[in-house]
Design a protein around this motif. Structure first.
Motif, short mmCIF file in Angstrom:
data_model
loop_
_atom_site.label_atom_id
_atom_site.label_comp_id
_atom_site.label_asym_id
_atom_site.label_seq_id
_atom_site.Cartn_x
_atom_site.Cartn_y
_atom_site.Cartn_z
N GLU A 12 4.16 1.68 9.64
CA GLU A 12 2.85 1.14 10.03
C GLU A 12 2.90 -0.38 10.16
O GLU A 12 3.21 -1.10 9.22
CB GLU A 12 1.82 1.54 8.98
CG GLU A 12 0.41 1.17 9.37
CD GLU A 12 -0.57 1.38 8.22
OE1 GLU A 12 -1.64 0.77 8.27
OE2 GLU A 12 -0.25 2.13 7.28
N VAL A 13 2.57 -0.85 11.37
CA VAL A 13 2.57 -2.29 11.64
C VAL A 13 1.24 -2.90 11.19
O VAL A 13 0.16 -2.41 11.55
CB VAL A 13 2.80 -2.56 13.14
CG1 VAL A 13 2.63 -4.03 13.47
CG2 VAL A 13 4.20 -2.09 13.55
N VAL A 14 1.32 -3.97 10.37
CA VAL A 14 0.11 -4.58 9.82
C VAL A 14 -0.16 -5.99 10.37
O VAL A 14 -1.26 -6.49 10.27
CB VAL A 14 0.16 -4.63 8.27
CG1 VAL A 14 0.09 -3.22 7.71
CG2 VAL A 14 1.40 -5.33 7.76
N PHE A 15 0.85 -6.61 10.97
CA PHE A 15 0.66 -7.96 11.51
C PHE A 15 1.73 -8.25 12.55
O PHE A 15 2.89 -7.89 12.38
CB PHE A 15 0.75 -9.01 10.38
CG PHE A 15 0.55 -10.42 10.85
CD1 PHE A 15 -0.71 -10.87 11.23
CD2 PHE A 15 1.61 -11.30 10.91
CE1 PHE A 15 -0.90 -12.18 11.67
CE2 PHE A 15 1.43 -12.61 11.35
CZ PHE A 15 0.17 -13.05 11.72
N VAL A 16 1.31 -8.89 13.64
CA VAL A 16 2.25 -9.30 14.69
C VAL A 16 2.03 -10.78 14.97
O VAL A 16 0.90 -11.20 15.26
CB VAL A 16 2.04 -8.50 15.99
CG1 VAL A 16 3.06 -8.94 17.05
CG2 VAL A 16 2.16 -7.00 15.74
#
Length: 131
Positions: free
Chosen positions: A37-41
């Motif tokens: 799960e990606v939480v910040f880019v």
């Protein structure tokens, strides 16, 4: 995992879609699956220079922070601002809504060094088997 036709792929699991004089760049379905799960880019500014194989962004997932490398050299002409509010688009739509940057390539021949869909699929299978 989805590997789309019409895209070129880097060994570091980014894709590029060349349209006219602009190249759209993001990470592959395989990459987002491994990240979780990606939480910040963290994306670059418009006007920034990127080089083939050089890092242009950071992705934070629940598991780790990873660099994203550019498959082509050139100038960033657009960034996907949606990822600021909805970083999860990288997971749910890596090839569409989850794109990261648009680059004006400075050396179109670099695209020739990237993999097509069949080669990339094989590369992923071999890499996964080795881990």
């Amino acid at each position: 995992l989805a590997v789309l036709d019409g895209l070129k792929y880097a060994k570091s699991h980014e894709w590029v879609k060349h349209e006219g004089d602009v190249a759209l760049v993001g990470i592959t379905d395989h990459a987002q699956d491994h990240l979780g799960e990606v939480v910040f880019v963290e994306l670059p500014e418009v006007g920034a220079a990127v080089s083939q194989g050089g890092s242009f962004a950071n992705i934070e997932s629940v598991k780790a922070t990873s660099d994203v490398n550019s498959p082509v050299s050139g100038e960033v002409v657009a960034v996907n601002d949606k990822l600021g509010e909805a970083p999860g688009l990288v997971n749910t739509s890596p090839y569409e809504d989850g794109w990261m940057i648009k680059v004006k390539p400075s050396n179109a021949s670099e695209l020739g060094s990237l993999m097509g869909p069949k080669d990339y699929t094989k590369f992923c299978e071999e890499e996964d088997a080795a881990h």
